[in-house]
Design a protein around this motif. Structure first.
Motif, PDB file in Angstrom:
ATOM      1  N   ALA A  22      65.188  38.762 -59.690  1.00 19.35           N
ATOM      2  CA  ALA A  22      65.336  37.307 -59.746  1.00 19.35           C
ATOM      3  C   ALA A  22      64.724  36.629 -58.529  1.00 19.35           C
ATOM      4  O   ALA A  22      64.165  35.537 -58.638  1.00 19.35           O
ATOM      5  CB  ALA A  22      66.810  36.934 -59.867  1.00 19.35           C
ATOM      6  N   THR A  23      64.802  37.272 -57.385  1.00 23.01           N
ATOM      7  CA  THR A  23      64.262  36.673 -56.166  1.00 23.01           C
ATOM      8  C   THR A  23      62.741  36.767 -56.102  1.00 23.01           C
ATOM      9  O   THR A  23      62.072  35.827 -55.696  1.00 23.01           O
ATOM     10  CB  THR A  23      64.873  37.356 -54.920  1.00 23.01           C
ATOM     11  N   ASP A  25      60.380  37.860 -58.728  1.00 26.60           N
ATOM     12  CA  ASP A  25      59.530  37.615 -59.886  1.00 26.60           C
ATOM     13  C   ASP A  25      59.256  36.130 -60.100  1.00 26.60           C
ATOM     14  O   ASP A  25      60.071  35.271 -59.794  1.00 26.60           O
ATOM     15  CB  ASP A  25      60.138  38.224 -61.144  1.00 26.60           C
ATOM     16  N   ASN A  26      58.115  35.842 -60.682  1.00 30.07           N
ATOM     17  CA  ASN A  26      57.603  34.480 -60.805  1.00 30.07           C
ATOM     18  C   ASN A  26      57.899  33.893 -62.176  1.00 30.07           C
ATOM     19  O   ASN A  26      56.989  33.601 -62.931  1.00 30.07           O
ATOM     20  CB  ASN A  26      56.092  34.497 -60.537  1.00 30.07           C
ATOM     21  N   ALA A  27      59.167  33.713 -62.509  1.00 34.90           N
ATOM     22  CA  ALA A  27      59.494  33.147 -63.817  1.00 34.90           C
ATOM     23  C   ALA A  27      60.791  32.345 -63.788  1.00 34.90           C
ATOM     24  O   ALA A  27      61.642  32.493 -64.643  1.00 34.90           O
ATOM     25  CB  ALA A  27      59.597  34.257 -64.856  1.00 34.90           C
ATOM     26  N   TRP A  28      60.945  31.469 -62.824  1.00 30.43           N
ATOM     27  CA  TRP A  28      62.130  30.614 -62.789  1.00 30.43           C
ATOM     28  C   TRP A  28      61.932  29.401 -63.686  1.00 30.43           C
ATOM     29  O   TRP A  28      62.870  28.928 -64.302  1.00 30.43           O
ATOM     30  CB  TRP A  28      62.426  30.171 -61.356  1.00 30.43           C
ATOM     31  N   TRP A  29      60.714  28.887 -63.735  1.00 29.00           N
ATOM     32  CA  TRP A  29      60.404  27.729 -64.572  1.00 29.00           C
ATOM     33  C   TRP A  29      59.090  28.046 -65.276  1.00 29.00           C
ATOM     34  O   TRP A  29      58.078  28.281 -64.619  1.00 29.00           O
ATOM     35  CB  TRP A  29      60.279  26.473 -63.710  1.00 29.00           C
ATOM     36  N   VAL A  30      59.102  28.107 -66.592  1.00 32.29           N
ATOM     37  CA  VAL A  30      57.915  28.516 -67.342  1.00 32.29           C
ATOM     38  C   VAL A  30      57.544  27.451 -68.365  1.00 32.29           C
ATOM     39  O   VAL A  30      58.385  26.705 -68.849  1.00 32.29           O
ATOM     40  CB  VAL A  30      58.127  29.871 -68.061  1.00 32.29           C
ATOM     41  N   PHE A  35      53.636  29.213 -64.921  1.00 28.45           N
ATOM     42  CA  PHE A  35      54.944  29.756 -64.584  1.00 28.45           C
ATOM     43  C   PHE A  35      55.151  29.547 -63.091  1.00 28.45           C
ATOM     44  O   PHE A  35      54.212  29.543 -62.310  1.00 28.45           O
ATOM     45  CB  PHE A  35      55.105  31.223 -64.984  1.00 28.45           C
ATOM     46  N   ALA A  36      56.405  29.325 -62.714  1.00 26.95           N
ATOM     47  CA  ALA A  36      56.712  29.006 -61.325  1.00 26.95           C
ATOM     48  C   ALA A  36      58.025  29.656 -60.921  1.00 26.95           C
ATOM     49  O   ALA A  36      58.864  29.971 -61.765  1.00 26.95           O
ATOM     50  CB  ALA A  36      56.812  27.493 -61.154  1.00 26.95           C
ATOM     51  N   ASP A  37      58.150  29.860 -59.644  1.00 28.62           N
ATOM     52  CA  ASP A  37      59.423  30.309 -59.103  1.00 28.62           C
ATOM     53  C   ASP A  37      59.669  29.546 -57.811  1.00 28.62           C
ATOM     54  O   ASP A  37      59.122  28.467 -57.620  1.00 28.62           O
ATOM     55  CB  ASP A  37      59.441  31.827 -58.902  1.00 28.62           C
ATOM     56  N   SER A 138      60.655  25.142 -69.361  1.00 29.86           N
ATOM     57  CA  SER A 138      62.039  25.571 -69.525  1.00 29.86           C
ATOM     58  C   SER A 138      62.346  26.653 -68.491  1.00 29.86           C
ATOM     59  O   SER A 138      61.442  27.201 -67.860  1.00 29.86           O
ATOM     60  CB  SER A 138      62.272  26.099 -70.939  1.00 29.86           C
ATOM     61  N   TYR A 139      63.607  26.939 -68.354  1.00 26.81           N
ATOM     62  CA  TYR A 139      64.014  27.968 -67.406  1.00 26.81           C
ATOM     63  C   TYR A 139      63.555  29.330 -67.894  1.00 26.81           C
ATOM     64  O   TYR A 139      63.675  29.657 -69.062  1.00 26.81           O
ATOM     65  CB  TYR A 139      65.529  27.960 -67.214  1.00 26.81           C
ATOM     66  N   GLY A 140      63.055  30.145 -66.976  1.00 30.14           N
ATOM     67  CA  GLY A 140      62.534  31.458 -67.311  1.00 30.14           C
ATOM     68  C   GLY A 140      63.560  32.556 -67.127  1.00 30.14           C
ATOM     69  O   GLY A 140      64.716  32.327 -66.765  1.00 30.14           O
ATOM     70  N   TYR A 141      63.117  33.784 -67.345  1.00 25.63           N
ATOM     71  CA  TYR A 141      64.046  34.900 -67.316  1.00 25.63           C
ATOM     72  C   TYR A 141      64.532  35.234 -65.914  1.00 25.63           C
ATOM     73  O   TYR A 141      65.644  35.745 -65.747  1.00 25.63           O
ATOM     74  CB  TYR A 141      63.443  36.132 -67.991  1.00 25.63           C
ATOM     75  N   SER A 142      63.773  34.932 -64.889  1.00 24.31           N
ATOM     76  CA  SER A 142      64.249  35.180 -63.525  1.00 24.31           C
ATOM     77  C   SER A 142      65.417  34.266 -63.181  1.00 24.31           C
ATOM     78  O   SER A 142      66.366  34.673 -62.504  1.00 24.31           O
ATOM     79  CB  SER A 142      63.129  34.973 -62.511  1.00 24.31           C
ATOM     80  N   TYR A 143      65.351  33.046 -63.666  1.00 22.86           N
ATOM     81  CA  TYR A 143      66.458  32.114 -63.482  1.00 22.86           C
ATOM     82  C   TYR A 143      67.708  32.628 -64.208  1.00 22.86           C
ATOM     83  O   TYR A 143      68.810  32.610 -63.651  1.00 22.86           O
ATOM     84  CB  TYR A 143      66.049  30.741 -64.015  1.00 22.86           C
TER      85      TYR A 143
END
Length: 167
Positions: A22-23, A25-30, A35-37, A138-143
């Motif tokens: 979660a910390t 990976d680059n998928a907090w907001w996709v 994609f962004a983190d 939307s929120y990604g899988y890291s989030y």
């Protein structure tokens, strides 16, 4: 007792792995094309921009970064303290130090994910292109993994509070 001990160790390692993913990976907001983190924004998988002072409310992302890193470090420290206490505690004593540190890790994850949830819309680039592209997403899988790791670390800390050292 050995099976319970193995389950607790596996659960703790899983919690730490989820925190690392979660910390980092680059998928907090996709979105469709990005994609962004909390570290960078990537557009079309090629154009990656590190998040810096050019972003409005950069301090919010710094707080999320710090709390997620601190949570990961605390989770690892709690695991090593658990292993030390496993051999050092007298029979019948509880793993309260490990539980306290794991609970602090849990609170750090909650703080980081909550800040990101509350202030996600405030963090955008002064660059109009980035802002328009990243506003829809939307929120990604890291989030999601951050919130799952919150529940895992909370359950883990409760298990340590209940656990007594037995033969």
């Amino acid at each position: 007792m050995l099976v319970l001990l193995f389950f607790i160790i596996a659960f703790h390692i899983t919690s730490a792995a989820l925190l690392f993913i979660a910390t980092i990976d680059n998928a907090w907001w996709v979105g469709e094309d990005f994609f962004a983190d909390v570290w960078k924004i990537c557009i079309n998988n090629t154009n990656c921009t590190e998040i810096s002072e050019e972003f409005v409310d950069y301090s919010i992302l710094r707080a999320v970064q710090a709390s997620m890193i601190f949570s990961t470090i605390l989770c690892c420290i709690a695991f090593f303290i658990f292993l030390l206490q496993l051999f050092r505690l007298k029979q019948g004593e509880r793993f309260l130090l490990t539980a306290t540190i794991q609970l602090m890790s849990c609170l750090c994850v909650m703080i980081g994910a909550s800040i990101y949830t509350d202030r996600r819309q405030d963090v955008h680039s002064k660059n109009e292109e980035y802002y328009l592209l990243t506003s829809e997403g939307s929120y990604g899988y890291s989030y999601i993994l951050a919130w799952v790791s919150f529940s895992f670390t909370l359950i883990s800390s409760l298990m340590y509070m209940i656990l007594r050292k037995r033969k």
